[in-house]
Motif scaffolding. Structure first.
Motif, PDB file in Angstrom:
ATOM      1  N   ALA A 115       0.966  -1.320  -0.106  1.00 14.24           N
ATOM      2  CA  ALA A 115       0.024  -0.094   0.057  1.00 14.24           C
ATOM      3  C   ALA A 115       0.867   1.305   0.045  1.00 14.24           C
ATOM      4  O   ALA A 115       1.875   1.131   0.596  1.00 14.24           O
ATOM      5  N   PHE A 116       0.422   2.344  -0.608  1.00 12.42           N
ATOM      6  CA  PHE A 116       1.254   3.573  -0.582  1.00 12.42           C
ATOM      7  C   PHE A 116       0.394   4.769  -0.525  1.00 12.42           C
ATOM      8  O   PHE A 116      -0.692   4.779  -0.546  1.00 12.42           O
ATOM      9  N   GLY A 117       1.304   6.018  -0.211  1.00  8.55           N
ATOM     10  CA  GLY A 117       0.606   7.322   0.084  1.00  8.55           C
ATOM     11  C   GLY A 117       0.162   7.197   1.305  1.00  8.55           C
ATOM     12  O   GLY A 117      -0.540   8.088   1.623  1.00  8.55           O
ATOM     13  N   VAL A 118       0.516   6.406   2.253  1.00 11.35           N
ATOM     14  CA  VAL A 118       0.008   6.484   3.689  1.00 11.35           C
ATOM     15  C   VAL A 118       1.122   6.177   4.573  1.00 11.35           C
ATOM     16  O   VAL A 118       2.111   5.789   4.153  1.00 11.35           O
ATOM     17  N   THR A 119       0.988   6.467   5.696  1.00 13.89           N
ATOM     18  CA  THR A 119       2.032   6.302   6.881  1.00 13.89           C
ATOM     19  C   THR A 119       1.962   5.148   7.319  1.00 13.89           C
ATOM     20  O   THR A 119       0.905   4.478   7.622  1.00 13.89           O
ATOM     21  N   HIS A 120       3.329   4.302   7.139  1.00 14.94           N
ATOM     22  CA  HIS A 120       3.085   2.905   7.846  1.00 14.94           C
ATOM     23  C   HIS A 120       4.339   2.755   8.472  1.00 14.94           C
ATOM     24  O   HIS A 120       5.526   3.349   8.304  1.00 14.94           O
ATOM     25  N   CYS A 121       4.218   2.238   9.821  1.00 15.06           N
ATOM     26  CA  CYS A 121       5.468   2.055  10.661  1.00 15.06           C
ATOM     27  C   CYS A 121       6.038   0.622  10.650  1.00 15.06           C
ATOM     28  O   CYS A 121       5.271  -0.341  10.625  1.00 15.06           O
ATOM     29  N   LEU A 122       7.175   0.732  10.349  1.00 11.10           N
ATOM     30  CA  LEU A 122       7.979  -0.659  10.380  1.00 11.10           C
ATOM     31  C   LEU A 122       8.558  -1.119  12.032  1.00 11.10           C
ATOM     32  O   LEU A 122       8.312  -2.038  12.182  1.00 11.10           O
ATOM     33  N   PHE A 123       9.165   0.004  12.472  1.00 14.47           N
ATOM     34  CA  PHE A 123       9.976  -0.348  13.856  1.00 14.47           C
ATOM     35  C   PHE A 123       9.376   0.665  14.846  1.00 14.47           C
ATOM     36  O   PHE A 123       9.571   2.179  14.499  1.00 14.47           O
TER      37      PHE A 123
ATOM     38  N   GLY B 234       6.820   7.513   5.247  1.00 11.82           N
ATOM     39  CA  GLY B 234       5.728   8.813   5.316  1.00 11.82           C
ATOM     40  C   GLY B 234       5.774   9.385   3.835  1.00 11.82           C
ATOM     41  O   GLY B 234       7.119   9.877   3.354  1.00 11.82           O
ATOM     42  N   ASN B 235       4.643   9.601   3.170  1.00 12.42           N
ATOM     43  CA  ASN B 235       4.853  10.154   1.760  1.00 12.42           C
ATOM     44  C   ASN B 235       5.573   9.336   1.038  1.00 12.42           C
ATOM     45  O   ASN B 235       6.395   9.757   0.263  1.00 12.42           O
ATOM     46  N   ASP B 236       5.737   7.818   1.254  1.00 18.02           N
ATOM     47  CA  ASP B 236       6.456   6.767   0.502  1.00 18.02           C
ATOM     48  C   ASP B 236       8.047   7.052   0.506  1.00 18.02           C
ATOM     49  O   ASP B 236       8.852   6.411  -0.134  1.00 18.02           O
ATOM     50  N   THR B 237       8.476   7.977   1.411  1.00 15.87           N
ATOM     51  CA  THR B 237      10.040   8.124   1.895  1.00 15.87           C
ATOM     52  C   THR B 237      10.101   7.207   3.099  1.00 15.87           C
ATOM     53  O   THR B 237       9.126   6.975   3.920  1.00 15.87           O
ATOM     54  N   LEU B 238      11.448   7.226   3.502  1.00 18.38           N
ATOM     55  CA  LEU B 238      11.729   6.269   4.719  1.00 18.38           C
ATOM     56  C   LEU B 238      12.329   7.363   5.610  1.00 18.38           C
ATOM     57  O   LEU B 238      13.057   8.235   5.316  1.00 18.38           O
ATOM     58  N   GLU B 239      11.779   7.273   6.740  1.00 20.31           N
ATOM     59  CA  GLU B 239      12.072   8.197   7.649  1.00 20.31           C
ATOM     60  C   GLU B 239      12.529   7.726   9.265  1.00 20.31           C
ATOM     61  O   GLU B 239      11.948   6.592   9.664  1.00 20.31           O
ATOM     62  N   LEU B 240      13.565   8.039   9.976  1.00 22.03           N
ATOM     63  CA  LEU B 240      13.619   7.834  11.298  1.00 22.03           C
ATOM     64  C   LEU B 240      13.424   9.041  11.872  1.00 22.03           C
ATOM     65  O   LEU B 240      13.720  10.213  11.950  1.00 22.03           O
ATOM     66  N   GLN B 241      12.583   8.727  12.983  1.00 19.92           N
ATOM     67  CA  GLN B 241      11.960  10.066  13.772  1.00 19.92           C
ATOM     68  C   GLN B 241      12.059   9.706  15.285  1.00 19.92           C
ATOM     69  O   GLN B 241      11.784   8.833  15.710  1.00 19.92           O
TER      70      GLN B 241
ATOM     71  N   THR C  35      14.262  10.382   3.680  1.00 18.33           N
ATOM     72  CA  THR C  35      15.077  10.226   2.379  1.00 18.33           C
ATOM     73  C   THR C  35      14.498  11.057   1.487  1.00 18.33           C
ATOM     74  O   THR C  35      13.145  11.038   1.299  1.00 18.33           O
ATOM     75  N   ASN C  36      15.124  11.358   0.466  1.00 20.55           N
ATOM     76  CA  ASN C  36      14.679  12.118  -0.903  1.00 20.55           C
ATOM     77  C   ASN C  36      14.143  10.774  -1.682  1.00 20.55           C
ATOM     78  O   ASN C  36      13.071  11.057  -2.471  1.00 20.55           O
ATOM     79  N   ALA C  37      14.799   9.767  -1.559  1.00 20.54           N
ATOM     80  CA  ALA C  37      14.164   8.455  -2.594  1.00 20.54           C
ATOM     81  C   ALA C  37      12.741   8.335  -2.111  1.00 20.54           C
ATOM     82  O   ALA C  37      12.451   8.121  -0.671  1.00 20.54           O
ATOM     83  N   LEU C  38      12.053   7.783  -3.242  1.00 15.09           N
ATOM     84  CA  LEU C  38      10.757   7.181  -2.779  1.00 15.09           C
ATOM     85  C   LEU C  38      10.511   6.010  -3.135  1.00 15.09           C
ATOM     86  O   LEU C  38      11.304   5.333  -3.929  1.00 15.09           O
ATOM     87  N   PHE C  39       9.772   5.110  -2.412  1.00 12.52           N
ATOM     88  CA  PHE C  39       9.905   3.794  -2.179  1.00 12.52           C
ATOM     89  C   PHE C  39       8.528   3.468  -2.454  1.00 12.52           C
ATOM     90  O   PHE C  39       7.368   3.113  -1.591  1.00 12.52           O
ATOM     91  N   ARG C  40       8.088   3.132  -3.823  1.00 14.36           N
ATOM     92  CA  ARG C  40       6.623   2.798  -4.144  1.00 14.36           C
ATOM     93  C   ARG C  40       6.392   1.680  -5.355  1.00 14.36           C
ATOM     94  O   ARG C  40       5.451   2.087  -6.054  1.00 14.36           O
ATOM     95  N   ASP C  41       7.281   0.863  -5.565  1.00 17.44           N
ATOM     96  CA  ASP C  41       7.376  -0.094  -6.619  1.00 17.44           C
ATOM     97  C   ASP C  41       6.749  -1.355  -5.928  1.00 17.44           C
ATOM     98  O   ASP C  41       7.373  -1.944  -4.817  1.00 17.44           O
ATOM     99  N   PRO C  42       5.375  -1.657  -6.125  1.00 22.33           N
ATOM    100  CA  PRO C  42       4.769  -2.775  -5.604  1.00 22.33           C
ATOM    101  C   PRO C  42       5.610  -4.179  -5.998  1.00 22.33           C
ATOM    102  O   PRO C  42       4.714  -4.968  -5.164  1.00 22.33           O
ATOM    103  N   ALA C  43       6.280  -4.283  -6.703  1.00 26.07           N
ATOM    104  CA  ALA C  43       7.052  -5.621  -7.006  1.00 26.07           C
ATOM    105  C   ALA C  43       8.222  -5.886  -6.342  1.00 26.07           C
ATOM    106  O   ALA C  43       8.917  -6.811  -6.271  1.00 26.07           O
ATOM    107  N   ALA C  44       8.748  -4.617  -5.740  1.00 22.27           N
ATOM    108  CA  ALA C  44      10.113  -4.714  -5.275  1.00 22.27           C
ATOM    109  C   ALA C  44      10.359  -5.100  -3.832  1.00 22.27           C
ATOM    110  O   ALA C  44       9.469  -4.732  -3.128  1.00 22.27           O
ATOM    111  N   TRP C  45      11.555  -5.926  -3.696  1.00 21.58           N
ATOM    112  CA  TRP C  45      11.719  -6.195  -2.293  1.00 21.58           C
ATOM    113  C   TRP C  45      12.910  -5.151  -1.965  1.00 21.58           C
ATOM    114  O   TRP C  45      14.094  -5.180  -2.611  1.00 21.58           O
ATOM    115  N   TYR C  46      12.638  -4.363  -0.918  1.00 24.60           N
ATOM    116  CA  TYR C  46      13.863  -3.187  -0.435  1.00 24.60           C
ATOM    117  C   TYR C  46      14.439  -3.765   0.884  1.00 24.60           C
ATOM    118  O   TYR C  46      13.895  -4.323   1.342  1.00 24.60           O
ATOM    119  N   HIS C  47      15.717  -3.564   0.723  1.00 25.41           N
ATOM    120  CA  HIS C  47      16.357  -3.885   1.764  1.00 25.41           C
ATOM    121  C   HIS C  47      16.842  -2.495   2.695  1.00 25.41           C
ATOM    122  O   HIS C  47      17.627  -1.659   1.976  1.00 25.41           O
TER     123      HIS C  47
END
Length: 212
Positions: A60-68, A83-90, A103-115
């Motif tokens: 899912a994209f365009g919403v805030t999701h918490c990893l840890f 947040g906004n498809d960027t990765l953040e430490l807050q 990050t400036n980078a956006l992560f919104r590829d539904p097929a991708a595994w990101y590390h």
């Protein structure tokens, strides 16, 4: 996945092709189910120095999701989020951002595994060395927002407060993750690099490896 499962060293596994280290399974987080992993340590660890690493596939994209997440209240917490498809430490202290790396980078590829690797050591003399973020083995050097911790600042991760994977477990269940996670590690007391968890294969594709 069993909601509310607690374990000292959160670790899951997913089908990630290639490389010598073959991973067998992943956890599927369905935001509608509010399923997550959680633990409250009996005592604090090293709040200045730690590393979080994991393979993530978003659904899912365009919403805030918490990893840890680690925190005592809604206003005193540390979290790794999308947040906004960027990765953040807050890091929040009394409802105020004291640390924020986005990050400036956006992560919104539904097929991708990101590390992702987030490595913290607030004892470092140089501010930019106190938080390092890696994506698929590459250290990020461009941030949309960059408020680094002060030297020797203690964050809330590794404190004896609630910790969770897959959502923010504070006064309620916030920012529920929707997707897959695998090969998750939390290392207390060390600021590690992405190369501790993966490497590039002969085709220059980032692959997982067994952590030791």
């Amino acid at each position: 996945m069993i909601p509310g499962q607690a374990q000292q060293f959160f670790e899951a596994a997913a089908a990630q092709a290639g490389g010598d280290h073959q991973v067998d399974r992943s956890l599927r987080f369905n935001s509608a189910d509010s399923a997550y992993l959680n633990r409250t340590p009996s005592s604090a660890g090293n709040r200045k120095t730690w590393t979080w690493s994991g393979w993530v596939k978003r659904c899912a994209f365009g919403v805030t999701h918490c990893l840890f997440f680690g925190g005592a209240t809604d206003s005193t917490l540390t979290r790794i989020i999308f947040g906004n498809d960027t990765l953040e430490l807050q890091n929040f202290d009394s409802s105020t951002f004291s640390v924020r790396l986005e990050t400036n980078a956006l992560f919104r590829d539904p097929a991708a595994w990101y590390h992702f690797t987030v490595a913290v050591d607030t004892t470092q003399a140089t501010a930019a060395d106190r938080v390092k973020m890696y994506v698929n083995g590459v250290e990020q050097d461009s941030y949309l927002a960059a408020t680094y911790p002060t030297q020797d600042q203690e964050l809330h991760i590794s404190n004896n407060v609630k910790h969770s994977i897959g959502l923010e477990d504070s006064s309620a269940l916030y920012y529920k993750f929707d997707g897959y996670m695998a090969e998750i590690h939390f290392i207390d007391g060390q600021q590690l690099a992405a190369s501790d968890f993966g490497n590039f294969d002969s085709n220059n594709v980032w692959q997982t490896k067994a952590y030791s």
